[in-house]
Design an enzyme around this catalytic site. Structure first.
Site, PDB file in Angstrom:
ATOM      1  N   CYS A  95      -1.477  -5.169   2.108  1.00  0.00           N
ATOM      2  CA  CYS A  95      -2.001  -4.482   0.913  1.00  0.00           C
ATOM      3  C   CYS A  95      -1.798  -2.992   1.146  1.00  0.00           C
ATOM      4  CB  CYS A  95      -3.472  -4.810   0.703  1.00  0.00           C
ATOM      5  SG  CYS A  95      -3.879  -6.573   0.722  1.00  0.00           S
ATOM      6  N   ALA A 124      -0.226  -0.048  -0.440  1.00  0.00           N
ATOM      7  CA  ALA A 124      -0.208   1.196  -1.223  1.00  0.00           C
ATOM      8  C   ALA A 124      -1.523   1.969  -1.065  1.00  0.00           C
ATOM      9  CB  ALA A 124       0.043   0.866  -2.692  1.00  0.00           C
ATOM     10  N   PRO A 125      -1.424   3.312  -1.099  1.00  0.00           N
ATOM     11  CA  PRO A 125      -0.238   4.156  -1.316  1.00  0.00           C
ATOM     12  C   PRO A 125       0.574   4.458  -0.050  1.00  0.00           C
ATOM     13  CG  PRO A 125      -2.173   5.524  -1.223  1.00  0.00           C
ATOM     14  CD  PRO A 125      -2.670   4.109  -1.085  1.00  0.00           C
ATOM     15  N   ASP A 140       2.827 -10.103  -4.046  1.00  0.00           N
ATOM     16  CA  ASP A 140       1.402 -10.407  -3.919  1.00  0.00           C
ATOM     17  C   ASP A 140       1.166 -10.948  -2.510  1.00  0.00           C
ATOM     18  OD1 ASP A 140      -1.181 -11.549  -3.997  1.00  0.00           O
ATOM     19  OD2 ASP A 140      -0.962 -12.148  -6.088  1.00  0.00           O
ATOM     20  N   CYS A 179     -12.891  -0.341   2.455  1.00  0.00           N
ATOM     21  CA  CYS A 179     -13.578   0.946   2.315  1.00  0.00           C
ATOM     22  C   CYS A 179     -14.874   0.738   1.541  1.00  0.00           C
ATOM     23  CB  CYS A 179     -12.684   1.980   1.639  1.00  0.00           C
ATOM     24  SG  CYS A 179     -12.004   1.457   0.050  1.00  0.00           S
TER      25      CYS A 179
END
Length: 444
Positions: free
Chosen positions: A255, A257-258, A309, A381
């Protein structure tokens, strides 16, 4: 009419309606208005301060507002109340004059009179003592401007003292942090070069490749342009380092990005030893961001970014393909509330449950791609146990061939290490974002 106060009200209004993310909208308006550093500083204070304290401001306003107000008027009053309560350097008469002028010109004279009356009534009367509000969860909600359902979650996970410390810390202004990209470059030299450009910089307490920066945005520095540093929160910097990446590893950033963590992972990789980071994101425009960051930081040769994905990665890659897999999972982002205060008003309790299901699905779909003896590093996060330790528990129940590998190599993080060996950084620990990291190892 004061363009800074008007713009601040309009930004708060648009965010309050759910029409924009605070950082994106704020940066766009600053650029449109061409603000100097002084005006930008005031608008930053007004927008983010008002958003941070919205529930508190509404509590203070409530006795003086009779009947229904237009949404923009309520947000104008919020920005005014914020200045009257929290900004001692701005005289009360200046706040009243500018706010009333905006009300008259944006609305009409009668609206100006109404706003004037509300503000003057507030200044005449004593303020209620927020710490005396009962019950406790309601008092904490109003005192620290945190929705009651979130206060209840934190009380359940952390108890009263830690919850109050979390809520208080989230009202402090955020630090800007940067990471040094090249592992061979000394932090002392980077700090010296930043200071030569007029930045105030000092070493991070959290990570030895991190720097804290004050004064202005470091994106204007030569070091940023040259790709020697990149903006990244200190808590986020720990993720790649905890993976113990070897130069020859094949790593999946599921996962990505960025690309902040991706480019950090790439700094440990050697192209000569056939090391590689494969970085995934579900959106094409976000994959482009990864590629742009990789090029600016001179690690594009170590990164292969592609649209995919993460839950479908097993359809593309063979079982046991990767030495390390990183899952920085989609989450509620509640650890970012200091720098993105609108998050706390937009999330709902049911969002947390839905996100946990997605997190577990991603982990389950990637498990077979980890080599035996390899690592799966899970991070978020956010602050809720439901998205963190309880997500990991669900994964381990389904995959007994994985076990938590305790994080013990950094004694300075001892207060953040959980009983099971994972890390939960709370906002008050070091002033970073709230962050969770769990290192899982697949048995040989």
């Amino acid at each position: 009419m004061d363009k800074v106060r008007l713009a601040a009200m309009e930004i708060v209004e648009e965010i309050d309606k759910g029409g924009a993310y605070s950082t994106i909208l704020f940066n766009r308006r600053v650029k449109e208005l061409g603000l100097d550093d002084l005006d930008r500083g005031l608008m930053t204070e007004l927008v983010y301060g008002t958003l941070q304290r919205k529930l508190t401001l509404d509590y203070y306003m409530q006795p003086y507002v009779k009947g229904k107000l237009q949404s923009w008027v309520r947000n104008l009053l919020r920005t005014a109340f914020y200045q009257l309560i929290y900004l001692d350097r701005i005289p009360d008469h200046a706040v009243l004059f500018e706010t009333v002028e905006i009300a008259k010109k944006r609305g009409h004279k009668g609206l100006g009179n109404l706003v004037n009356g509300i503000l003057r009534a507030f200044l005449r009367n004593p303020r209620p003592k927020l710490e005396e509000i009962e019950p406790v969860n309601q008092g904490l909600s109003i005192q620290y401007s945190m929705p009651v359902w979130l206060v209840d979650r934190f009380l359940e996970d952390y108890g009263l003292d830690k919850t109050e410390a979390i809520l208080s810390s989230l009202l402090n202004p955020p630090f800007m942090a940067a990471r040094i990209q090249d592992l061979s470059e000394s932090r002392e030299q980077v700090i010296a070069d930043l200071e030569a450009e007029g930045f105030k910089a000092w070493p991070s307490e959290v990570y030895d490749r991190g720097i804290r920066i004050a004064s202005r945005s470091v994106v204007t520095s030569k070091l940023f342009e040259q790709g020697r540093i990149t903006i990244q929160d200190e808590s986020s910097m720990l993720v790649a380092a905890l993976g113990a990446i070897e130069p020859q590893d094949l790593v999946l950033d599921a996962c990505a990005a960025p690309g902040g963590k991706t480019t950090h992972m790439a700094s440990f990789i050697s192209e000569e030893k056939n090391g590689k980071i494969i970085a995934l994101d579900i959106h094409k425009h976000k994959v482009k961001l990864i590629e742009e960051n990789a090029e600016r930081l001179h690690v594009n040769q170590n990164i292969q970014a592609q649209v995919l994905d993460a839950r479908k990665a097993y359809e593309i890659f063979e079982p046991q393909s990767f030495d390390k897999i990183f899952v920085d999972a989609p989450c509620s982002g509640l650890g970012l509330m200091r720098r993105k205060p609108d998050i706390k008003y937009s999330k709902k309790a049911e969002d947390i449950t839905k996100l946990q299901d997605i997190q577990v699905e991603i982990l389950n779909s990637l498990a077979d791609l980890v080599k035996k003896g390899g690592r799966l590093i899970y991070s978020t996060c956010t602050l809720t146990s439901e998205e963190n330790s309880r997500t990991v528990s669900r994964f381990l129940q389904a995959h007994p061939d994985f076990t938590i590998e305790p994080i013990i190599e950094w004694p300075h993080l001892e207060k953040c290490i959980q009983a099971d060996g994972s890390i939960q950084l709370l906002p008050q620990d070091f002033g970073t974002d709230g962050f969770y990291i769990c290192r899982l190892k697949r048995r040989d």
